[in-house]
Write a protein that holds these residues in place. Structure first.
Motif, PDB file in Angstrom:
ATOM      1  N   VAL A  20       0.821  -1.206   0.000  1.00 25.59           N
ATOM      2  CA  VAL A  20       0.000   0.000   0.000  1.00 25.59           C
ATOM      3  C   VAL A  20       0.858   1.261   0.000  1.00 25.59           C
ATOM      4  O   VAL A  20       0.642   2.188  -0.789  1.00 25.59           O
ATOM      5  N   VAL A  21       1.844   1.312   0.896  1.00 29.58           N
ATOM      6  CA  VAL A  21       2.607   2.543   1.111  1.00 29.58           C
ATOM      7  C   VAL A  21       3.764   2.669   0.118  1.00 29.58           C
ATOM      8  O   VAL A  21       3.924   3.701  -0.536  1.00 29.58           O
ATOM      9  N   ARG A  22       4.567   1.635   0.013  1.00 25.73           N
ATOM     10  CA  ARG A  22       5.770   1.682  -0.813  1.00 25.73           C
ATOM     11  C   ARG A  22       5.523   1.227  -2.237  1.00 25.73           C
ATOM     12  O   ARG A  22       6.313   1.496  -3.126  1.00 25.73           O
ATOM     13  N   SER A  23       4.398   0.536  -2.469  1.00 20.31           N
ATOM     14  CA  SER A  23       4.106  -0.081  -3.764  1.00 20.31           C
ATOM     15  C   SER A  23       5.276  -0.977  -4.180  1.00 20.31           C
ATOM     16  O   SER A  23       5.757  -0.943  -5.313  1.00 20.31           O
ATOM     17  N   ALA A  24       5.705  -1.813  -3.241  1.00 19.82           N
ATOM     18  CA  ALA A  24       6.940  -2.577  -3.405  1.00 19.82           C
ATOM     19  C   ALA A  24       6.740  -3.763  -4.347  1.00 19.82           C
ATOM     20  O   ALA A  24       5.962  -4.682  -4.061  1.00 19.82           O
ATOM     21  N   ASN A  25       7.478  -3.748  -5.460  1.00 18.20           N
ATOM     22  CA  ASN A  25       7.347  -4.809  -6.455  1.00 18.20           C
ATOM     23  C   ASN A  25       7.918  -6.143  -5.966  1.00 18.20           C
ATOM     24  O   ASN A  25       7.389  -7.205  -6.304  1.00 18.20           O
ATOM     25  N   ASP A  26       9.004  -6.084  -5.178  1.00 16.91           N
ATOM     26  CA  ASP A  26       9.546  -7.344  -4.658  1.00 16.91           C
ATOM     27  C   ASP A  26       8.569  -8.006  -3.700  1.00 16.91           C
ATOM     28  O   ASP A  26       8.402  -9.234  -3.700  1.00 16.91           O
ATOM     29  N   VAL A  27       7.870  -7.223  -2.894  1.00 15.07           N
ATOM     30  CA  VAL A  27       6.889  -7.766  -1.960  1.00 15.07           C
ATOM     31  C   VAL A  27       5.691  -8.356  -2.708  1.00 15.07           C
ATOM     32  O   VAL A  27       5.133  -9.375  -2.301  1.00 15.07           O
TER      33      VAL A  27
END
Length: 434
Positions: free
Chosen positions: A116-123
Motif C-alpha cells: 500500500v505505502v511503498r508499492s513494493a514490487n519485490d513484496v
C-alpha cells in the motif's frame, strides 16, 4: 450592416472550427486518459470518460494482489504474523521495492503495508509466490478472480503492475475492484489509508497525497508506468455517502490528483442534487462531453490467449523516483497536459448572443422548485455567460410538469453551458427553445 453580420458570422465559425481542432489535438495528445466516478450505495455512475477503454493498470494491479491475500487471511490459510519467504526472483524485481534479500522473509502484515505505502514490487512477488507457487500461476489466479468479480475486460500477467503488453484493464474494472475490496474485506480496508510504516529501521511514506489532502478520502492506490501514465483509485466519504473514482493516464501526479479532486467535488455535488426528492425526470447531456480517443493495445479476449511477453518499457512503478523531474518541470503547468486542459475548459469564460437554444436542468411538479433550480444554474454560469434568462414553463399533458430552463442561447453556447453545469454536478440537456 448585413455585410458586417456576414463577416462576424464567418469569424465566429472560423474560431469555432479552430476550437474543435484544438479539442481534437488535445484528445490525441493523451489516448491513455480514462475516468469514472461511482456512488457506492446506489451503484450510479456519476461521471465516465473512456471508462470501458483498455488501459494499463500499473500499480493498481496490487489491489488485486491484496484482494487475494485478504481472501487467504479470511479463510485462515494465512495469518498476519506469518513469515513469507523471499525468492531470488522476488528479490530481483526493480524499484519501487523494499530491497528484500533472497532467503529472508517478511511478515504478512508488513507485506500489506509495503504494497500500500511503498508499492513494493519485490513484496508483490513474495505474496504471489506464497499464494500461487509462481508469479505466473498467481497471475492466472488473479485473472480468474477478476472475471468472477465482473472485471470482464481485465487480464493480469504479474502481481505488481510492472510493464507487460498483455496486462490490461479498464477504469470501470478498477472501480469494481476498489468497491469489492471495501465491501468484501472491511476489516482490512483500513490498510489503504496507511500513510507511513517503518520496516527494519527505515520509514516509508506514501505518495498517495489524496488521502492526506482531500477531505473525506480514506484509501486506495496510485500507480505509474510510462505506458499507463499516472493512475489513481480513490474512495471518499461526505455526508455519509461514499464515492469511488478512478483516473488513468495523467501526465503528472499533480495534475492527476487535481483532476481527481475536481471529479470527487463534482460527484458529491451531483449526488446532493440527486438526493433531492422532487425530481420527476433527470436531464442528460447531448453531445457536450469531450471524449478522448481510445487506444487499446488489444482486446482482453485476445490478450488472455496471448503468450506472456514483457514490453520494452522502464522498469519500476514509483512516482517518487520521478518526483524531482516533475517538480522542476512538467508539474509547473505543461500546456500539453490534457487533464489540465479539461479543467481549464470547464472554467474558461465565453461570449454569447441571443438564440433559439436552451439548457434544461430539470422537470418538476412544483413551479417554485423549477424556478429555484434554474436560478441556481444561472448563478453557476455567471462566469461563463452573462445575461442568462431563466424560463419556467408548464408542459402540456395530464400531469403538471414545469420545465426549468436557461434560454435565448446559441447552440454552441448551450452545449458549453451544459458542459459546465455537469462539471459542477448538475444534470442538464440541450434543447431547441421556441
Amino acid at each position: 450592416m448585413r455585410s458586417y453580420n456576414r463577416h462576424y458570422l464567418g469569424v465566429a465559425v472560423f474560431f469555432l472550427f479552430c476550437f474543435q481542432l484544438l479539442a481534437i489535438d488535445t484528445a490525441q495528445a493523451n489516448p491513455r486518459y480514462a475516468a469514472i466516478v461511482i456512488d457506492v450505495e446506489s451503484g450510479d455512475v456519476l461521471h465516465s470518460a473512456n471508462a470501458d477503454a483498455t488501459r494499463y493498470p500499473a500499480s493498481l494491479t496490487k489491489m488485486m494482489t491484496l484482494y487475494l491475500l485478504f481472501e487467504a487471511l479470511e479463510s485462515g490459510n494465512m495469518h498476519l504474523s506469518q513469515p513469507l519467504p523471499v525468492s531470488s526472483h522476488a528479490a530481483s524485481m526493480p524499484a519501487s521495492k523494499l530491497w528484500l534479500a533472497a532467503g529472508s522473509s517478511i511478515a504478512v502484515e508488513d507485506a500489506i503495508k509495503a504494497l500500500v505505502v511503498r508499492s513494493a514490487n519485490d513484496v508483490a512477488v513474495v505474496v504471489a509466490e506464497a499464494l500461487g507457487g509462481t508469479e505466473s500461476g498467481f497471475a492466472r489466479m488473479m485473472t480468474q478472480r477478476a472475471q468472477e468479480l465482473g472485471m470482464t475486460s481485465t487480464v493480469f500477467r504479474n502481481a505488481s503492475g510492472l510493464p507487460d503488453n498483455a496486462q490490461v484493464t479498464t477504469a470501470r474494472d478498477m472501480a469494481t475492484l476498489s468497491i469489492r475490496v471495501m465491501q468484501d474485506f472491511p476489516q482490512y480496508y483500513h490498510y489503504f489509508s496507511t500513510q507511513s510504516f517503518t520496516y527494519r529501521g527505515t520509514t516509508h511514506t506514501s505518495h498517495n497525497r489524496l488521502v492526506r489532502n482531500y477531505p473525506g478520502a480514506d484509501g486506495l492506490k496510485t500507480g505509474f508506468i510510462r505506458a499507463s501514465g499516472f493512475n489513481v483509485a480513490t474512495s471518499a466519504i461526505r455526508d455519509n455517502r461514499r464515492i469511488v473514482s478512478v483516473v488513468m493516464g495523467g501526465f503528472t501526479a499533480a495534475s492527476r490528483d487535481t483532476h481527481m479532486s475536481d471529479l470527487l467535488d463534482r460527484g458529491f455535488a451531483r449526488l446532493s442534487m440527486l438526493q433531492r426528492g422532487d425530481w420527476i425526470a433527470r436531464a442528460d447531456v447531448l453531445g457536450d462531453r469531450m471524449e478522448l480517443p481510445d487506444s487499446p493495445p488489444a482486446s482482453a479476449q485476445q490478450l488472455a490467449a496471448a503468450p506472456e511477453s514483457r514490453a520494452q518499457a522502464p522498469s519500476g512503478d514509483s512516482e517518487q523516483r520521478y518526483s524531482f523531474q516533475s517538480e522542476v518541470g512538467i508539474e509547473m503547468g505543461s500546456a500539453d497536459d490534457p487533464i489540465r486542459a479539461l479543467i481549464a475548459q470547464a472554467d474558461a469564460p465565453q461570449q454569447r448572443s441571443g438564440g433559439s437554444w436552451a439548457v434544461q436542468v430539470g422537470a418538476f411538479s412544483d413551479a417554485d422548485q423549477a424556478r429555484y433550480l434554474a436560478s441556481r444554474a444561472a448563478d453557476q454560469l455567471a462566469n461563463l455567460l452573462s445575461d442568462v434568462r431563466v424560463s419556467v414553463a408548464e408542459s402540456g399533458g395530464d400531469q403538471r410538469v414545469f420545465r426549468a430552463r436557461l434560454v435565448d442561447m446559441q447552440e454552441s453556447d448551450a452545449h458549453s453551458a451544459c458542459h459546465s453545469l455537469r462539471a459542477q454536478g448538475m444534470d442538464c440537456m440541450v434543447v431547441a427553445h421556441n
